[in-house]
Scaffold this motif. Sequence first.
Motif, PDB file in Angstrom:
ATOM      1  N   ILE A   1       0.988  -1.040   0.116  1.00  0.00           N
ATOM      2  CA  ILE A   1      -0.025  -0.046  -0.033  1.00  0.00           C
ATOM      3  C   ILE A   1       0.720   1.244  -0.034  1.00  0.00           C
ATOM      4  N   ILE A   2       1.750   1.349   0.814  1.00  0.00           N
ATOM      5  CA  ILE A   2       2.831   2.437   0.801  1.00  0.00           C
ATOM      6  C   ILE A   2       3.472   2.656  -0.406  1.00  0.00           C
ATOM      7  N   VAL A   3       4.075   1.541  -1.202  1.00  0.00           N
ATOM      8  CA  VAL A   3       4.461   1.728  -2.562  1.00  0.00           C
ATOM      9  C   VAL A   3       3.428   2.251  -3.535  1.00  0.00           C
ATOM     10  N   ASP A   4       2.178   1.708  -3.491  1.00  0.00           N
ATOM     11  CA  ASP A   4       1.191   2.114  -4.344  1.00  0.00           C
ATOM     12  C   ASP A   4       0.758   3.662  -3.863  1.00  0.00           C
ATOM     13  N   LYS A   5       0.744   4.305  -2.783  1.00  0.00           N
ATOM     14  CA  LYS A   5       0.328   5.478  -2.619  1.00  0.00           C
ATOM     15  C   LYS A   5       1.650   6.616  -3.072  1.00  0.00           C
ATOM     16  N   LYS A   6       2.870   5.876  -3.040  1.00  0.00           N
ATOM     17  CA  LYS A   6       3.817   6.715  -3.542  1.00  0.00           C
ATOM     18  C   LYS A   6       3.969   6.963  -5.176  1.00  0.00           C
ATOM     19  N   ARG A   7       2.952   6.366  -5.894  1.00  0.00           N
ATOM     20  CA  ARG A   7       2.586   6.303  -7.181  1.00  0.00           C
ATOM     21  C   ARG A   7       1.283   7.209  -7.284  1.00  0.00           C
ATOM     22  N   ILE A   8       1.228   8.444  -7.748  1.00  0.00           N
ATOM     23  CA  ILE A   8       0.017   9.307  -7.817  1.00  0.00           C
ATOM     24  C   ILE A   8      -0.234   9.412  -9.408  1.00  0.00           C
ATOM     25  N   THR A   9      -1.700   8.875  -9.291  1.00  0.00           N
ATOM     26  CA  THR A   9      -2.438   9.001 -10.756  1.00  0.00           C
ATOM     27  C   THR A   9      -3.657   9.887 -10.832  1.00  0.00           C
ATOM     28  N   ALA A  10      -3.802  10.289 -11.924  1.00  0.00           N
ATOM     29  CA  ALA A  10      -5.119  11.246 -12.198  1.00  0.00           C
ATOM     30  C   ALA A  10      -6.411  10.330 -11.986  1.00  0.00           C
ATOM     31  N   PRO A  11      -7.409  11.132 -10.992  1.00  0.00           N
ATOM     32  CA  PRO A  11      -8.407  10.350 -10.964  1.00  0.00           C
ATOM     33  C   PRO A  11      -9.455  10.339 -11.728  1.00  0.00           C
ATOM     34  N   PHE A  12      -9.429  11.218 -12.800  1.00  0.00           N
ATOM     35  CA  PHE A  12     -10.288  11.636 -13.839  1.00  0.00           C
ATOM     36  C   PHE A  12      -9.517  12.276 -14.882  1.00  0.00           C
ATOM     37  N   GLN A  13     -10.342  12.362 -16.101  1.00  0.00           N
ATOM     38  CA  GLN A  13      -9.457  13.172 -17.293  1.00  0.00           C
ATOM     39  C   GLN A  13      -9.911  14.721 -16.763  1.00  0.00           C
ATOM     40  N   ALA A  14      -8.457  15.282 -16.981  1.00  0.00           N
ATOM     41  CA  ALA A  14      -8.588  16.637 -16.493  1.00  0.00           C
ATOM     42  C   ALA A  14      -7.451  17.425 -17.142  1.00  0.00           C
ATOM     43  N   ARG A  15      -7.553  18.781 -17.088  1.00  0.00           N
ATOM     44  CA  ARG A  15      -6.454  19.555 -17.360  1.00  0.00           C
ATOM     45  C   ARG A  15      -5.548  20.234 -16.199  1.00  0.00           C
ATOM     46  N   VAL A  16      -4.072  19.879 -16.305  1.00  0.00           N
ATOM     47  CA  VAL A  16      -3.505  19.972 -14.922  1.00  0.00           C
ATOM     48  C   VAL A  16      -3.177  21.227 -15.045  1.00  0.00           C
ATOM     49  N   GLY A  17      -2.630  22.137 -13.967  1.00  0.00           N
ATOM     50  CA  GLY A  17      -2.453  23.292 -13.756  1.00  0.00           C
ATOM     51  C   GLY A  17      -0.834  23.649 -13.861  1.00  0.00           C
ATOM     52  N   ILE A  18      -0.342  24.624 -13.648  1.00  0.00           N
ATOM     53  CA  ILE A  18       1.202  24.988 -13.640  1.00  0.00           C
ATOM     54  C   ILE A  18       1.726  24.415 -12.330  1.00  0.00           C
ATOM     55  N   SER A  19       2.858  23.395 -12.414  1.00  0.00           N
ATOM     56  CA  SER A  19       3.553  23.147 -11.365  1.00  0.00           C
ATOM     57  C   SER A  19       5.050  23.367 -11.480  1.00  0.00           C
ATOM     58  N   ASP A  20       5.687  23.460 -10.476  1.00  0.00           N
ATOM     59  CA  ASP A  20       7.254  23.726 -10.645  1.00  0.00           C
ATOM     60  C   ASP A  20       7.960  22.542 -10.110  1.00  0.00           C
ATOM     61  N   TRP A  21       7.432  21.611  -9.844  1.00  0.00           N
ATOM     62  CA  TRP A  21       8.031  20.695  -9.169  1.00  0.00           C
ATOM     63  C   TRP A  21       8.937  19.704 -10.090  1.00  0.00           C
ATOM     64  N   GLN A  22      10.294  19.099  -9.496  1.00  0.00           N
ATOM     65  CA  GLN A  22      11.046  18.646 -10.545  1.00  0.00           C
ATOM     66  C   GLN A  22      11.356  17.438  -9.906  1.00  0.00           C
ATOM     67  N   PRO A  23      11.959  16.166 -10.528  1.00  0.00           N
ATOM     68  CA  PRO A  23      12.400  15.029  -9.912  1.00  0.00           C
ATOM     69  C   PRO A  23      13.609  15.231  -8.921  1.00  0.00           C
ATOM     70  N   GLY A  24      13.708  14.781  -7.744  1.00  0.00           N
ATOM     71  CA  GLY A  24      14.835  15.097  -6.865  1.00  0.00           C
ATOM     72  C   GLY A  24      14.343  15.900  -5.686  1.00  0.00           C
ATOM     73  N   ALA A  25      13.183  16.676  -5.937  1.00  0.00           N
ATOM     74  CA  ALA A  25      12.644  17.584  -4.805  1.00  0.00           C
ATOM     75  C   ALA A  25      11.918  16.421  -3.767  1.00  0.00           C
ATOM     76  N   TYR A  26      12.117  16.873  -2.551  1.00  0.00           N
ATOM     77  CA  TYR A  26      11.499  16.314  -1.208  1.00  0.00           C
ATOM     78  C   TYR A  26      10.288  16.867  -0.986  1.00  0.00           C
ATOM     79  N   LEU A  27       9.142  16.173  -0.805  1.00  0.00           N
ATOM     80  CA  LEU A  27       7.935  16.706  -0.295  1.00  0.00           C
ATOM     81  C   LEU A  27       7.428  15.917   0.872  1.00  0.00           C
ATOM     82  N   ASP A  28       7.131  17.010   1.687  1.00  0.00           N
ATOM     83  CA  ASP A  28       6.769  16.741   3.122  1.00  0.00           C
ATOM     84  C   ASP A  28       5.099  16.131   2.906  1.00  0.00           C
TER      85      ASP A  28
END
Length: 370
Positions: A162-189
Amino acid sequence: MLKRLGAWLIVLLAAGAIAGGLGFYKYNEIKVAIAAAQATPEPVETVASARARTGTWSASTRAIGSVVALRHVEIKNEIAGVIAEIGFKSGDIVDEGALLVQFDVRQEQAALTAAEADARLAKLTLERRQGLRNSAAFNEQELDKAREEYAAATARAQNLAIIVDKKRITAPFQARVGISDWQPGAYLDIGTPIVKLQGVADDAYVDFTLPQDSTAIVRTGTRVTLSGAAVPGGTATAEIVAEDNSADDANRAIRFRAVAKGFGRILRPGTFVDVTVATTEPQPTVLVPLASVRRSPNGQHVFVLVEEDGKLRARMRTVTTGAVQGDDIAVSEGVEAGELIASSGSFKLREGLLVDTGAVAESTTGTGIN
């Protein structure tokens, strides 16, 4: 002495002759002007006209509405971690189930592998204990212990999965995503906002609030009018589909939600639109063209075209107006249904002016709100 009197007499006669000549000249001049005036036709202004007619209107109120997507959500991470992969670009349209963010799960994956191995071993031990049930070496306590150890090992493996699955976030429905500045390597609390999703659909909601005193007849199913620069064609209709269960404690306003059919891909979520809502039942009234109403320091008026001696003349009539709907305006006082009203071009008219008008236009709207 006689010579002096004769001179004065000559002067008087000359003055009289001059005055008479000037008077005769002026008389002829005035006579010619009168004849010319009589020969000149009376000024005529050409205007469009329409018949005042009966219709209905409702008192209304306006509110500022906000466009809301049918489905929208702000994505946040449930478990802290380091971003390993970003599966979208800002502004993309993503399908349901598409990858949004993949966190680093190497540590959890290793722990899961070990937990799955423990579960398999616990299962083998349980099966062996069950196989000894008919032998002298069978021990009920050992069987119970093996059974519980297998259950615990399985639960640990499931928890890590379950923990491994929760660390993979997918889109719950068809949508347009907003602007995001996150990049690989960033740590998120835990609970860090990652990106906002606005659902892609044919329809859209419009949320607005009304003062409690204006909601007597506003219910689910009531039609409202949307207007503004963002609305294609300037105006559109929507239907109220929900109302809040209580008034706001701060301003005693009630929140309503209307659905605008076919505008989901046109109206951007968050856009403001004007919402016009009828607040009374329809009332009978007289409708005239909006262009016919003139405003002056003394109030509003229209020019009624009255036939006098076979000719149409403009007669100014003070009016009291109310509802505006489309090209019509309601008149509560001053005009009767069926009277001929000057519409386009009425600014050229004055009291008693002769008027020429073409075909009489008929209003096209039947109801109005104000």
